[in-house]
Structure formats: C-alpha cells, structure tokens
Design a protein around this motif. Structure first.
Motif, PDB file in Angstrom:
ATOM      1  N   ILE A  17      25.776  30.539  35.354  1.00 11.89           N
ATOM      2  CA  ILE A  17      26.908  29.876  34.727  1.00 11.89           C
ATOM      3  C   ILE A  17      26.939  30.357  33.281  1.00 11.89           C
ATOM      4  N   HIS A  18      28.023  31.011  32.890  1.00  9.83           N
ATOM      5  CA  HIS A  18      28.047  31.595  31.549  1.00  9.83           C
ATOM      6  C   HIS A  18      29.425  31.425  30.927  1.00  9.83           C
ATOM      7  N   PRO A  19      29.531  31.587  29.605  1.00 10.56           N
ATOM      8  CA  PRO A  19      30.864  31.535  29.004  1.00 10.56           C
ATOM      9  C   PRO A  19      31.751  32.608  29.615  1.00 10.56           C
ATOM     10  N   GLY A  20      33.038  32.341  29.700  1.00  8.20           N
ATOM     11  CA  GLY A  20      33.940  33.361  30.208  1.00  8.20           C
ATOM     12  C   GLY A  20      33.833  34.633  29.377  1.00  8.20           C
ATOM     13  N   PHE A  21      33.983  35.779  30.035  1.00 10.01           N
ATOM     14  CA  PHE A  21      33.976  37.030  29.297  1.00 10.01           C
ATOM     15  C   PHE A  21      35.208  37.093  28.402  1.00 10.01           C
ATOM     16  N   VAL A  22      35.041  37.681  27.235  1.00 14.39           N
ATOM     17  CA  VAL A  22      36.173  37.947  26.345  1.00 14.39           C
ATOM     18  C   VAL A  22      36.187  39.443  26.069  1.00 14.39           C
ATOM     19  N   ASP A  23      37.281  40.080  26.434  1.00  9.30           N
ATOM     20  CA  ASP A  23      37.426  41.530  26.285  1.00  9.30           C
ATOM     21  C   ASP A  23      37.922  41.827  24.873  1.00  9.30           C
ATOM     22  N   ALA A  24      37.051  42.441  24.070  1.00  9.14           N
ATOM     23  CA  ALA A  24      37.362  42.665  22.657  1.00  9.14           C
ATOM     24  C   ALA A  24      38.229  43.892  22.414  1.00  9.14           C
ATOM     25  N   HIS A  25      38.602  44.594  23.490  1.00  8.46           N
ATOM     26  CA  HIS A  25      39.457  45.779  23.305  1.00  8.46           C
ATOM     27  C   HIS A  25      40.176  46.040  24.623  1.00  8.46           C
ATOM     28  N   ALA A  26      41.382  45.530  24.741  1.00 10.23           N
ATOM     29  CA  ALA A  26      42.164  45.707  25.970  1.00 10.23           C
ATOM     30  C   ALA A  26      43.617  45.952  25.613  1.00 10.23           C
ATOM     31  N   HIS A  27      44.323  46.557  26.541  1.00 12.61           N
ATOM     32  CA  HIS A  27      45.772  46.743  26.430  1.00 12.61           C
ATOM     33  C   HIS A  27      46.376  46.039  27.652  1.00 12.61           C
ATOM     34  N   VAL A  73      36.970  38.131  18.043  1.00 11.11           N
ATOM     35  CA  VAL A  73      38.424  38.254  18.204  1.00 11.11           C
ATOM     36  C   VAL A  73      39.145  36.930  18.436  1.00 11.11           C
ATOM     37  N   LEU A  74      38.424  35.888  18.847  1.00 13.52           N
ATOM     38  CA  LEU A  74      39.055  34.572  18.999  1.00 13.52           C
ATOM     39  C   LEU A  74      38.663  33.615  17.878  1.00 13.52           C
ATOM     40  N   ARG A  75      37.681  34.044  17.080  1.00 14.40           N
ATOM     41  CA  ARG A  75      37.285  33.334  15.856  1.00 14.40           C
ATOM     42  C   ARG A  75      36.833  31.902  16.115  1.00 14.40           C
ATOM     43  N   ARG A  76      36.075  31.747  17.190  1.00 13.67           N
ATOM     44  CA  ARG A  76      35.449  30.461  17.496  1.00 13.67           C
ATOM     45  C   ARG A  76      34.140  30.736  18.225  1.00 13.67           C
ATOM     46  N   PRO A  77      33.259  29.747  18.322  1.00 14.89           N
ATOM     47  CA  PRO A  77      32.016  29.967  19.075  1.00 14.89           C
ATOM     48  C   PRO A  77      32.313  30.202  20.551  1.00 14.89           C
ATOM     49  N   GLY A  78      31.596  31.108  21.147  1.00 15.95           N
ATOM     50  CA  GLY A  78      31.754  31.352  22.577  1.00 15.95           C
ATOM     51  C   GLY A  78      30.511  30.890  23.302  1.00 15.95           C
ATOM     52  N   GLY A 128      45.624  39.664  18.724  1.00 14.33           N
ATOM     53  CA  GLY A 128      46.139  41.021  18.763  1.00 14.33           C
ATOM     54  C   GLY A 128      45.989  41.726  17.436  1.00 14.33           C
ATOM     55  N   ALA A 129      46.101  43.068  17.487  1.00 10.63           N
ATOM     56  CA  ALA A 129      45.944  43.905  16.305  1.00 10.63           C
ATOM     57  C   ALA A 129      47.245  44.641  16.013  1.00 10.63           C
ATOM     58  N   LEU A 130      47.723  44.522  14.795  1.00 13.56           N
ATOM     59  CA  LEU A 130      48.939  45.193  14.369  1.00 13.56           C
ATOM     60  C   LEU A 130      48.657  46.682  14.181  1.00 13.56           C
ATOM     61  N   TRP A 131      49.550  47.521  14.674  1.00 17.64           N
ATOM     62  CA  TRP A 131      49.312  48.962  14.813  1.00 17.64           C
ATOM     63  C   TRP A 131      49.662  49.739  13.542  1.00 17.64           C
ATOM     64  N   ILE A 132      48.702  50.531  13.073  1.00 21.54           N
ATOM     65  CA  ILE A 132      48.909  51.445  11.952  1.00 21.54           C
ATOM     66  C   ILE A 132      49.156  52.829  12.545  1.00 21.54           C
ATOM     67  N   ALA A 133      50.367  53.309  12.512  1.00 20.79           N
ATOM     68  CA  ALA A 133      50.704  54.576  13.160  1.00 20.79           C
ATOM     69  C   ALA A 133      50.004  55.746  12.472  1.00 20.79           C
TER      70      ALA A 133
END
Length: 549
Positions: free
Chosen positions: A60-70, A501-506, A253-258
């Motif tokens: 039993i573990h915290p849900g996975f959080v994907d730190a880099h997804a599209h 990326v969610l800025r809370r304890p996981g 989300g991350a704002l894109w620097i072209a």
C-alpha cells in the motif's frame, strides 16, 4: 469521538512515501487518511457502510505522481493512431492503414513508431498506404516526424528548403526530402498540421487520466503548456476539466519557453508568464513552473555535448537551443519571479551551462524555487556533485537508464556507460523525483522502477531476445555505482514527485489527501529482477476507488 471510515485497506504492507513501515492497513474518510496502523486498529473504524479492500499482501503506497508527462497529447494520440503497440514493420503499417480508414479528417496523424523498426523511414512507404491525404506521424520520442509526399507538398518543403537551426531534413542523393524530419525540421510540417481542437484535447485528457489510473498514477506534471511543434496549448483542456469536475487527479503544468528566445526578449516573457500564472491559479491550476529544452537528443545528434559525437568526423558536438546569455537571463529572471525551472537536458554541455545559470541565480537571489533537470543522460561527475549544493532536483526517467545501441553509435560505449548517474546525483544531497515523459516512453511506473534499480530494460511485449548463457545477465549500465535502491526509486516516484510538482507532502499520514495505490505484490519481498512483474491492483484518488484490476 472517532468517526467511522468510508474505505478500509487491510492485509498489506504500508510504504509511507519514504519508508516501508510495519503498518499493514489504512483507513480513509472524506478523501483524507483517517488512520494508519495494524489491521485490527484500522478495522476498529468499520461500520455497515464501510468498504473494505483486501490488499492480499501487496504494498500500500502513495499514488504515483508523474513529474514529467505530456498527458493531453498522449491521450489525443491514443484516440488517433497509436503506433506504440507495434513490434514489427508490418504491424506498424497495419495500424497506419486502419487509422487512416477510421479518420475522416484531411490529415492522418498519430505517433509512437519505433526507430529500431524504422531507422530511416521514407515518404514512399507512407505514400503506398495513404497516397491521397497528408500523413504526419511522430516517432516514439516525439523529436522526429515521418511524413508522406502530400504533407511535404502542403508544407512547401522541397529540395530548395534550407536546413533549419537545430534540425535536419533527411534527403536522398538528389537532395529531395525523404519524409524524415528531425527536431526543428519537424516543425516545418508540424506548423501546417491542424492542431487538436479544445474538445479533442479535453477528450484526450479524460482518456489519459483513466489510463494513468490503471497504472497507479494519481497526479502528474504537464511538461509543456503552450504551442509546440504544431500542437495547440493544452491549458484550456485543464481549465475545462477543473471547471466541470472531470479532472479528479491533481495536476500542475509548465509554461513553455520556445527555443531561440533571445536575451532581449526575456523580460517580456517573464511578464507574460506572471500573468498566465495568476490567471491559471485563479482557476485552480498551478502553472508556477517554466519549461525549456536546453538541447535536443543524442539519437538525432542534437544534444549539446562537451566532446564531439563519435558518428561525426568533423568535430560536431551538437548545439544548444538558445544562446548561453539567453539561458542565463531566463533562468535568473524567472527564478527572481518565483518560477521553478523544468529543464530538458540530454547532453553534458547543456547540463553544465544550465547549472552555471542556476548557480548565478542562487548567488544573486539566495535559495529560491525548486528547479529541476529532466533526463540526465550525460552528466559529468563534477557536475553531478553540484545538484545537491545548488538545490536542484533530479527529475529522472528511470526507464531510460539502460543500454541503448543506437546511442552507443552516436556517443560511444564509455559515455553510454557513464550515463544516467542517478546515485551520484542523490549522493550530492539532491532530491529525486521521477517521471515517464509519456508518450515519449511508456507511463508504467513499476517498469521504470525496475530499470532504475536493475539498470537493464525488459523487452517490449511480443519481442523475444536470444537466450542468455547460464548465469548471464542482460547488458547493464553500471549498476554497481549508479543503481538506485528500491526504496529510493519508489520514494522518487511518490513523495519526491508529489513534493516537487504538486507542492504538498506525498505521504501516507493521517490528514493527508488519500491518493493511494495497492501493488499486486510487496516488491520488497521480491528479487530485483522480478520488479517488472509488479502491477497496480487498485488506485484510489481522493478516497474514491478509480481503478480495480
């Protein structure tokens, strides 16, 4: 008086996000964790309305959080032509043929084709399948586009089209484009492909969310928000999902620097990003991160290296996607404005330039936002040691930390073996987070954890490897010095990513949000080579069971 629990998970073993504990059960009420302890302690909160889930000995573990997804465009791709299941050339052709027959639009689009199956694809292959409509298909890495003759014609790309900066148009012996476009060259066609509509992106987000739940992923970071390579800005899909209540997982989300941003244009970009951050925050969407691709990828010889590519005899070492002065300017100024930087970097020169800029920001402003660097395929030891002191988080893609023959051909065996130095970075004191870069690579967390721990990758389903001699192991990337422990890898994909990326304890602690997953086994009881067999059995999002295998 203690209230009863709505959901009880028992008969497991709790990993709290950092450590495997002695607890075996978790109680949930109102979307929050109510109690963590033994089965008896948790079952004491049961009443007639409670739901009890048997973890059957699984973790039993915290849900996975994907730190880099599209996620949005992964979902859009899944709903169009998804070529990732194909393990043969003919299967790829059949998926394209079937997808074109299904589609009623002018363009035939999709992605996920394999460079191993198609090392140098051409327009002629697509012309035979779809001769009368334009076709544009991204590779699995989404840095390359495979197009047919009609697509090249509509884009005006021909023998006289000059090479774009940081891109490559593959040509035949007569100089005519073959239909294989790398990096910025892909944008020559991408810019004329009709972008997905808001409705299509919303459908893609819903599809992605449900798929990620099946993998135990309860939150993620959308790594590009903005127009990119012909794709529309995905922000409206998130705002709509939040407003109508259909986005149940947490996402940022991350704002894109072209690429190509000039130093003189940085102040205007920062002002625009501040405005977008405030507007999105008011709608409940955190976009306090900015994303830049500092360089490209070794496969396309577009990663920026400190020493030349082996495959070039002219000393070519790749290029940065921005001038160094511009990189320093946007990192320092966005840091001052409170933005975390999420930096795609594949080459060791790119790593050094970015760390130098972050060091300048720290010297000027002191401790600030948690900047993170993704991928980390080539990092010199002296630069790996800088992550911790500079407070830079390693946003690792564990699935990539395995031998890649295509990359060896570009950079040589020595640099390949020194790649993905996750443990060295961790030993510098740096925090670790983990993500998939889905749909660039599969989104399965347990597969990525397997590779991060073992440093070899299982073959895709349907692909058989030649038998190994007795006692032999698959080729690996320096597991003795760079493999992560299971505890480190699992912590990175749960608490590490959540905090970044969610800025809370996981963590699985009383009072925390009840985003949980139950694994099909306790991986701490398995030999490392068996980690790939672990699956998600149950996924819980804010106290609600969203997936059950």
């Amino acid at each position: 008086m203690t209230r009863s629990a709505e959901l009880l998970i028992v008969n497991g073993r709790v990993f709290d996000g950092r450590l495997r504990t002695a607890s075996t059960a978790v109680a949930v009420r109102d979307g929050r964790i109510l109690r963590v302890g033994s089965d008896a302690e948790v079952l004491a909160l049961r009443d007639d309305a409670s739901t009890v889930l048997d973890a059957a000995g699984g973790l039993i573990h915290p849900g996975f959080v994907d730190a880099h997804a599209h996620a949005v465009f992964a979902g859009v791709e899944r709903l169009s032509i998804d070529l990732t299941p194909a393990v043969t050339v003919e299967e790829t052709y059949e998926l394209i043929r079937a997808g074109a027959a299904r589609s009623d639009g002018e363009w035939v689009t999709g992605g996920g084709w394999s460079h191993e199956l198609f090392p140098a694809p051409t327009r002629h292959e697509l012309d035979r399948i779809v001769p009368d409509r334009p076709v544009a298909l991204s590779d699995a890495g989404h840095h390359t586009l495979w197009v047919n003759s009609r697509a090249l014609e509509l884009a005006g790309v021909g023998a006289d089209t000059p090479e774009p900066r940081n891109g490559h148009i593959h040509r035949d012996e007569h100089g005519v484009p073959t239909g294989y476009l790398n990096e910025t060259a892909a944008e020559l066609v991408g810019r004329v492909v009709p972008p997905a509509s808001e409705a299509e992106m919303s459908a893609g987000l819903a599809n992605a969310q449900e798929y990620l739940w099946s993998l135990g992923v309860t939150g993620w970071h959308e790594a590009i928000l903005g127009e990119y390579n012909g794709k529309a800005d995905a922000t409206p899909a998130y705002l709509r999902g939040i407003a109508d209540g259909n986005l149940r997982s947490e996402a940022s989300g991350a704002l894109w620097i072209a690429p190509g941003l000039r130093e003189a244009d940085v102040p205007a970009l920062v002002a625009r990003f501040v405005e977008l951050r405030e507007r999105n925050a008011a709608a409940g969407f955190d976009t306090s991160t900015a994303k830049a691709m500092i360089d490209g990828v070794p496969h396309g010889e577009t990663a920026a290296l400190l020493e030349p590519y082996c495959s070039h005899g002219d000393g070519f070492a790749g290029e940065l996607h921005y001038e160094e002065d511009a990189i320093r300017a946007f990192i320092v100024q966005l840091d001052a404005a409170g933005f975390a930087l999420h930096l795609h970097i594949m080459g060791d020169r790119g790593i050094r330039v970015a760390l130098d800029a972050i060091e300048a920001a720290r010297a000027e402003h002191g401790a600030g936002p948690r900047h993170h660097i993704a991928h980390l395929s080539m990092v010199r030891p002296e630069d790996a040691a800088r992550f911790g002191p500079l407070g830079v988080t390693a946003n690792i893609q564990g699935l990539w930390a395995a031998p890649d023959p295509a990359v060896v051909a570009m950079i040589g065996e020595a640099r390949m073996q020194a790649g993905y130095p996750f443990r060295s970075i961790a030993e510098s004191g740096a925090e670790l987070a983990m993500g998939s870069d889905w749909p660039v690579s599969p989104a399965e967390p347990w597969l990525a954890i397997h590779v991060a721990v073992n440093r070899w990758a299982p073959l895709p389903p349907g692909v058989e490897a030649p038998p190994l001699p007795a006692g032999a192991t698959p080729p690996t990337l320096d597991p003795e010095h760079q493999a992560l422990s299971l505890e480190q890898a699992l912590a990175a994909y749960t608490a590490g990513s959540t905090e970044l990326v969610l800025r809370r304890p996981g963590r699985i602690r009383v009072g925390e949000r009840a985003d949980l997953a139950i694994a099909s086994a306790d991986p701490f009881e398995l030999p490392p080579a068996a980690l790939v067999s672990v699956q998600t059995a149950v996924t819980v999002v804010e106290g609600v069971v969203r997936f059950q295998r």
